[in-house]
Design an enzyme around this catalytic site. Structure first.
Site, short mmCIF file in Angstrom:
data_model
loop_
_atom_site.label_atom_id
_atom_site.label_comp_id
_atom_site.label_asym_id
_atom_site.label_seq_id
_atom_site.Cartn_x
_atom_site.Cartn_y
_atom_site.Cartn_z
CB SER A 38 35.10 -16.64 57.64
OG SER A 38 34.76 -15.54 56.83
CD GLN B 112 31.75 -13.69 54.90
OE1 GLN B 112 31.60 -12.73 54.15
NE2 GLN B 112 32.86 -14.42 54.93
CG HIS C 63 28.08 -9.14 54.50
ND1 HIS C 63 29.44 -9.16 54.71
CD2 HIS C 63 27.81 -10.20 53.69
CE1 HIS C 63 29.97 -10.18 54.05
NE2 HIS C 63 29.00 -10.82 53.42
CE LYS D 296 31.27 -8.31 50.57
NZ LYS D 296 32.46 -8.87 51.24
CD GLU E 65 28.43 -11.79 50.09
OE1 GLU E 65 28.23 -13.02 50.15
OE2 GLU E 65 29.39 -11.24 50.63
CG HIS F 16 26.44 -15.69 54.10
ND1 HIS F 16 26.03 -14.47 54.60
CD2 HIS F 16 27.54 -15.43 53.37
CE1 HIS F 16 26.84 -13.52 54.17
NE2 HIS F 16 27.77 -14.07 53.41
NE ARG G 187 36.58 -12.36 58.02
CZ ARG G 187 36.87 -11.08 57.82
NH1 ARG G 187 36.83 -10.22 58.82
NH2 ARG G 187 37.19 -10.66 56.61
CE LYS H 4 41.12 -12.72 56.59
NZ LYS H 4 40.52 -12.24 55.32
#
Length: 454
Positions: A111, A113, A115, A138, A140, A300, A319, A325
């Protein structure tokens, strides 16, 4: 048992079988799991998406050796806090690593998304704990271990403008030419004096936010209608798809973008992600050993490939597309940074890793060091048999995985055979030596955590 039994210890790590994972032994996740655990056998029809290395309660790793009974790493760290180190415990709390280390094998797109940062994470968790299960951020980092493609951050505004000028479906999706002109005529090219946060930059981000909001708030009927027409145009135009009406403009469009739109539509038919991702986000490719860092509040998605991923320990996701979702559009539109740097700036610049000592110039220790406290990752390459390197003791714990070759991993008290796919935990204050014992190149990745002294 004592703490010293766990200063260096093998880990058995669990896998996640999400639908987007690569099937059977085509998945690096399955290959590594089989190599490290003889009891694991990959099912050729099953998707193996993620290998989790760490203390996350959803898929905990287990410490295993001939001298100790298999036990979860969370339990070990709770019982022996010295393995975490005083500074790390003081900063992040006892008993749980501040990072989650993963291998991902991606067959179809994840997806789109973003954060939240820590402040927004706390706010969202307090107001909607079902969809935002913790109050953490979060960030990454992704490091390619095979050829990888993904989306990372918004395209430069001139590229988005060119796509609006050349793709009528993009214009119609947002409500017509009036709104397209508001973007095309509303943003301003930055001069060298216009730094991030300058009045012109702030204005540009507002213009980009307005466009993104119109895309994300389009009705599903509108999305369905214009994604069908978008895919038809991509199939029809191919080399000319998205090409600028200004012949001097050289954007990353044409057949590669047309093929991407067609391919993603097969995975997620009539999805808003074709517009908010395919047309508005940077398309990035990484070769093995290249990396990108995904900041809080930047959109991203991963599209294909095998990667090493390291992240802060959080499950907070907002998302945008390519998912059935929950999509929290109001929070998504309001939270993003709306950074619009070119794709080259999305990639990380590797640094030499100073806390190591190697046997020869054919050994390379490279640091990927994002601007956060929770983690960094060290890549080690031992080019030939007999090459060795010592990774110095750190104030915090580490997790190491070997993705190529076979090696020996040793501390003062423990020596481990270290074949491809094996994972090990290294406690705070423990130095280790890695030696290439085979005929092939050895590649390892080590997630580390250190905090500077107060």
């Amino acid at each position: 048992m004592s703490q010293s039994d766990f200063d260096l210890v093998k880990l058995h790590c669990g896998v996640q079988t999400y639908d987007w994972g690569k099937l059977g032994e085509s998945s690096a996740v399955a290959q590594f799991a089989e190599s490290a655990d003889p009891s694991f056998k990959a099912d050729p029809t099953k998707p193996y998406a993620e290998l989790w290395m760490g203390t996350h309660p959803s898929v905990p790793s287990f410490a295993v050796s001939s001298s100790v009974q298999s036990t979860s790493l969370r339990t070990v760290l709770s019982k022996y806090p010295g393995l975490m180190g005083d500074r790390i415990t003081a900063k992040f709390g006892p008993g749980e690593l501040p990072f989650l280390f993963k291998v991902l094998s991606i067959r179809k797109a994840l997806s789109i998304q973003a954060h939240p940062d820590k402040a927004l994470g706390k706010q969202l968790h307090a107001s909607d704990p079902k969809n935002y299960p913790d109050g953490n951020h979060k960030p990454e980092m992704a490091i390619a271990i095979t050829d990888f493609e993904g989306f990372c951050g918004f395209r430069p505004l001139a590229e988005i403008s060119a796509l609006l000028k050349n793709i009528p479906e993009f214009v119609e999706l947002i409500g017509g030419q009036k709104f397209a002109d508001e973007f095309i005529n509303g943003y301003k090219e930055l001069s060298p004096e216009d730094k991030e946060g300058s009045p012109k930059d702030v204005s540009n981000r507002k213009v980009l936010q307005a466009l993104f909001s119109r895309v994300m708030n389009a009705s599903q009927d509108t999305v369905s209608k214009f994604t069908v027409l978008l895919v038809e145009r991509a199939s029809r135009e191919q080399e000319k798809f998205g090409s600028s009406i200004d012949p001097s403009y050289k954007g990353p469009f044409g057949k590669s973008l047309a093929d991407l739109i067609i391919r993603l539509n097969k995975q997620f038919p009539e999805d808003i992600g074709l517009f908010c991702g395919g047309l508005m986000l940077n398309y990035v490719t990484l070769k093995s050993g290249e990396a990108m860092f995904l900041r809080a509040k930047d959109p991203h998605a991963y599209i294909s490939g095998d990667i090493i991923e390291c992240m802060a320990a959080s499950d907070n996701v907002v998302r945008a597309g390519f998912t059935p979702k929950f999509k929290d559009v109001p929070n998504l539109v309001s939270m993003l940074t709306y950074s619009y740097d070119p794709v080259e700036k999305q990639k990380m610049v590797p640094e030499p890793y100073p806390l190591s000592k190697s046997s020869s110039d054919s050994v390379k220790n490279t640091l990927f060091n994002p601007p956060i406290d929770e983690f960094a990752v060290v890549q080690t390459v031992l080019s030939k048999k007999g090459d060795s390197t010592t990774l110095q003791a750190l104030d915090g714990p580490s997790i190491i995985i070997i993705t190529e070759g076979s090696a020996k991993l040793s501390s003062k008290t423990t020596t481990l055979d270290f074949p491809r796919g094996q994972v090990a935990f290294i406690g705070a204050g423990t130095a280790v030596e890695l030696t290439n014992t085979g005929d092939d190149e050895v590649v390892t990745y080590t997630a580390i955590v250190e905090v500077s002294a107060a």
